[in-house]
Design an enzyme around this catalytic site. Structure first.
Site, mmCIF file in Angstrom:
data_model
loop_
_atom_site.group_PDB
_atom_site.id
_atom_site.type_symbol
_atom_site.label_atom_id
_atom_site.label_comp_id
_atom_site.label_asym_id
_atom_site.label_seq_id
_atom_site.Cartn_x
_atom_site.Cartn_y
_atom_site.Cartn_z
ATOM 1 N N TYR A 1 11.404 22.091 -0.317
ATOM 2 C CA TYR A 1 9.962 21.882 -0.423
ATOM 3 C C TYR A 1 9.360 21.407 0.897
ATOM 4 O O TYR A 1 9.876 20.497 1.547
ATOM 5 C CB TYR A 1 9.654 20.838 -1.514
ATOM 6 C CG TYR A 1 8.187 20.478 -1.550
ATOM 7 C CD1 TYR A 1 7.252 21.372 -2.076
ATOM 8 C CD2 TYR A 1 7.725 19.285 -1.010
ATOM 9 C CE1 TYR A 1 5.904 21.077 -2.067
ATOM 10 C CE2 TYR A 1 6.379 18.973 -1.006
ATOM 11 C CZ TYR A 1 5.462 19.873 -1.527
ATOM 12 O OH TYR A 1 4.136 19.578 -1.511
ATOM 13 N N HIS B 1 -6.332 20.594 4.727
ATOM 14 C CA HIS B 1 -6.349 19.291 4.056
ATOM 15 C C HIS B 1 -7.291 18.287 4.724
ATOM 16 O O HIS B 1 -7.487 17.188 4.194
ATOM 17 C CB HIS B 1 -4.935 18.708 4.001
ATOM 18 C CG HIS B 1 -4.063 19.369 2.968
ATOM 19 N ND1 HIS B 1 -3.952 20.738 2.848
ATOM 20 C CD2 HIS B 1 -3.261 18.849 2.002
ATOM 21 C CE1 HIS B 1 -3.117 21.026 1.865
ATOM 22 N NE2 HIS B 1 -2.687 19.899 1.329
ATOM 23 N N ASN C 1 1.738 13.073 4.280
ATOM 24 C CA ASN C 1 2.271 12.714 2.974
ATOM 25 C C ASN C 1 2.673 11.241 2.988
ATOM 26 O O ASN C 1 3.829 10.896 3.190
ATOM 27 C CB ASN C 1 3.490 13.597 2.687
ATOM 28 C CG ASN C 1 3.561 14.055 1.250
ATOM 29 O OD1 ASN C 1 4.607 14.453 0.794
ATOM 30 N ND2 ASN C 1 2.466 14.010 0.531
ATOM 31 N N TYR D 1 -18.110 -27.721 -13.055
ATOM 32 C CA TYR D 1 -16.874 -26.992 -12.774
ATOM 33 C C TYR D 1 -16.845 -26.398 -11.367
ATOM 34 O O TYR D 1 -15.794 -26.323 -10.734
ATOM 35 C CB TYR D 1 -16.683 -25.853 -13.781
ATOM 36 C CG TYR D 1 -16.374 -26.283 -15.188
ATOM 37 C CD1 TYR D 1 -16.197 -27.622 -15.533
ATOM 38 C CD2 TYR D 1 -16.268 -25.342 -16.200
ATOM 39 C CE1 TYR D 1 -15.926 -28.011 -16.826
ATOM 40 C CE2 TYR D 1 -15.987 -25.704 -17.507
ATOM 41 C CZ TYR D 1 -15.812 -27.039 -17.824
ATOM 42 O OH TYR D 1 -15.540 -27.407 -19.101
ATOM 43 N N ARG E 1 -15.729 -29.435 -9.397
ATOM 44 C CA ARG E 1 -14.520 -30.098 -9.870
ATOM 45 C C ARG E 1 -13.311 -29.157 -9.908
ATOM 46 O O ARG E 1 -12.171 -29.580 -9.742
ATOM 47 C CB ARG E 1 -14.795 -30.655 -11.271
ATOM 48 C CG ARG E 1 -13.746 -31.615 -11.758
ATOM 49 C CD ARG E 1 -13.914 -32.105 -13.180
ATOM 50 N NE ARG E 1 -15.150 -31.789 -13.842
ATOM 51 C CZ ARG E 1 -15.255 -31.622 -15.163
ATOM 52 N NH1 ARG E 1 -14.170 -31.719 -15.927
ATOM 53 N NH2 ARG E 1 -16.422 -31.370 -15.723
ATOM 54 N N PHE F 1 5.135 8.833 -2.120
ATOM 55 C CA PHE F 1 3.741 8.904 -1.649
ATOM 56 C C PHE F 1 2.761 8.362 -2.673
ATOM 57 O O PHE F 1 1.573 8.206 -2.383
ATOM 58 C CB PHE F 1 3.371 10.364 -1.343
ATOM 59 C CG PHE F 1 3.714 11.306 -2.478
ATOM 60 C CD1 PHE F 1 3.027 11.247 -3.672
ATOM 61 C CD2 PHE F 1 4.736 12.226 -2.328
ATOM 62 C CE1 PHE F 1 3.354 12.102 -4.722
ATOM 63 C CE2 PHE F 1 5.064 13.079 -3.368
ATOM 64 C CZ PHE F 1 4.375 13.013 -4.579
ATOM 65 N N GLU G 1 -0.076 17.918 -9.718
ATOM 66 C CA GLU G 1 -0.237 16.502 -9.362
ATOM 67 C C GLU G 1 -1.152 15.882 -10.416
ATOM 68 O O GLU G 1 -2.362 15.733 -10.229
ATOM 69 C CB GLU G 1 -0.798 16.399 -7.945
ATOM 70 C CG GLU G 1 0.185 17.009 -6.937
ATOM 71 C CD GLU G 1 -0.422 17.352 -5.590
ATOM 72 O OE1 GLU G 1 -1.606 17.007 -5.357
ATOM 73 O OE2 GLU G 1 0.278 17.984 -4.770
#
Length: 507
Positions: free
Chosen positions: A52, A82, A194, A277, A280, A326, A411
């Protein structure tokens, strides 16, 4: 000069590289591992094996075999296709961190790139040439594909960079600095994009700012305690030891240290029996945020030295495995946690602001106004702070609970970690402005009480703060004051050597 090994990068080194522009180099041992890993990739290509990303397409195209003659074209097409980032660029410090973290990950020797790829990344760092990387477009799984593709564009002489304060075409700057673009070969484009380096880079920059901000919040809260004649007994060590959280114990100890010689704080029963609060419970609330930040820091330390690309090459190429390192889920959850932790620092700060300006809750002039009625004083500063903390609540919705399938459902679960890291940074910037408002109001309050009665530490903060924002003797455009104070807080340092020995550096 800091030596990168792929295993040992820490926050102290990171600060020096990002903010002091210290130079970096690769260790000889790590480069030897890189060379061996590269030899494995070349053997895979020469033998025509189906692996791959080396001899196949990507994502849904993982079943498409790529001929040896096309492997370089495959990598170039990957980067071009990309590079789909959108929106404003990441801060330059984040871009620098991305270069550093990507180089460090490749030095682990599991990625199969040539040494020249890492050498170019280190050159960009050392010559302060930082890629322009759009913030939006990453799903946070299958790596930060879009942002890292914009980083990779610069290595091949394309895209844009930040250089000496200007945004310029990458090739012009590379030529000027004699940094030679490279031609990507098998696996190298994939190895560059990646990974989780966008979310991690944004995360480490955000974490370092968040850490300083929470320290500053304790000092500012101490000034508020003086402005409201707060009860110091609530910070007694016995109270916090009785619960047992170390972070809570440490916060109380630091605040006692800041207020050790104050004549403005009170004992229980002197003015009132107990405080609200927001005064404190400062150690309990701030301490819980520190616990969250410790978790965040631990995850970032691991990810800074992690191999996060795919596939990974082991045993001199005998074992090449397609996995999922990844996937950004560990960082996504950590970033959501940091967002919530810092948002809470802002929430409690805004409530202290309300106690400083609300005449029904204190004995100070209404809204700290020099002429109540004729002049509004800090009235709308509290509005602004309230707006910011409300905005933070929308950012604090966890990004990591969302997922959306991509690449034709190959994916099918993603982390949204980069969105989470960006949201965290937005919250950090918002909370800094909330703390700026608290600081302005607290300084005004202690002026009414008597500056000479302040503790040594808080008085030092007051005098430095007054150089940034002058006293309110009439209404003015307070937006400028709030932004000036926030800018000062971003660059001012509070050095905490330990809970036993704290020192202030407010230059």
């Amino acid at each position: 000069m800091i030596t990168l090994t792929g295993e040992t990068l820490n926050f102290a080194q990171l600060k020096r590289i990002l903010y002091e522009k210290e130079k970096v180099k690769a260790s000889d041992e790590s480069m030897e591992k890189v060379i061996k890993s590269r030899q494995s990739v070349e053997k895979i290509v020469n033998d025509g094996k189906v692996v791959y990303g080396i001899t196949t397409g990507f994502g849904k195209f993982s079943d498409v075999f790529i001929q040896k003659k096309d492997v370089e074209t495959l990598q170039l097409n990957l980067i071009h296709s990309h590079a789909c980032g959108l929106g404003d660029p990441f801060p330059e410090s984040v871009s620098r961190a991305m270069l550093l973290l990507r180089a460090n990950a490749l030095l682990k020797g599991f990625s199969g790139v040539r040494p020249v790829v890492i050498e170019r990344l280190l050159e960009l760092i050392n010559k302060q040439v930082h890629p322009v990387i759009p913030q939006k477009g990453s799903l946070g799984a299958s790596g930060d594909l879009a942002p890292l593709s914009h980083l990779a564009l610069v290595l091949i002489g394309e895209g844009e960079v930040f250089y000496k304060g200007n945004r310029q075409p990458a090739l012009d700057v590379l030529t000027k600095e004699q940094i030679f673009p490279i031609r990507l070969t098998a696996k190298e484009g994939l190895a560059l994009i990646n990974g989780t380096q966008a979310m991690t880079a944004m995360g480490v920059v955000g974490y370092m700012e968040a850490e300083m901000l929470v320290y500053q919040s304790e000092l500012i809260a101490s000034v508020t305690l003086e402005g409201l004649n707060g009860i110091i007994d609530a910070f007694d060590d016995d109270v916090h030891q009785a619960r047992g959280y170390q972070e809570q114990i440490d916060v109380a100890k630091r605040i006692r240290g800041y207020l050790t010689d104050s004549r403005l704080v009170t004992r229980q029963g002197e003015v009132r029996v107990q405080d609200a609060y927001s005064l404190r419970c400062i150690p309990q609330v701030h301490g819980a945020s520190w616990q969250a930040l410790e978790y965040v820091k631990d995850k970032l330390k691991i990810e800074m030295n992690a191999a996060t690309d795919n596939p990974l090459i082991f045993d001199d190429g005998e074992k090449v495995i397609s996995g999922g390192n990844f996937h950004g889920q560990p960082i996504a959850l950590a970033m959501d946690f940091m967002t919530i932790a810092i948002a809470e620092i802002g929430n409690i700060s805004e409530r202290r602001i309300e106690r400083l300006v609300n005449p029904q809750l204190n004995d100070l002039p209404p809204f700290l106004s020099p002429e109540p009625g004729l002049q509004s004083g800090a009235m709308i500063m509290q509005y602004a702070a309230a707006s910011l903390v409300s905005e933070n609540k929308t950012f604090a919705h966890p990004a990591s609970v969302d997922s959306i399938p991509s690449s034709a459902n190959q994916e099918d679960h993603v982390s949204m970690g980069t969105i989470a890291s960006r949201h965290a940074y937005e919250v950090i910037n918002n909370v800094r402005r909330v703390l700026a408002v608290e600081a302005i109001c607290a300084m005004q309050a202690v002026e009414y009480r008597g500056i000479e009665k302040m503790a040594t530490a808080t008085k030092a903060f007051f005098h430095q703060g007054r150089k940034i924002v002058p006293t309110i003797n009439k209404d003015r455009v307070f937006s400028k004051d709030m932004e000036a104070m926030a800018t000062w807080l971003k660059r001012a340092k509070i050095t905490i050597h330990s809970t036993k020995n704290q020192s202030l550096n407010l230059s």
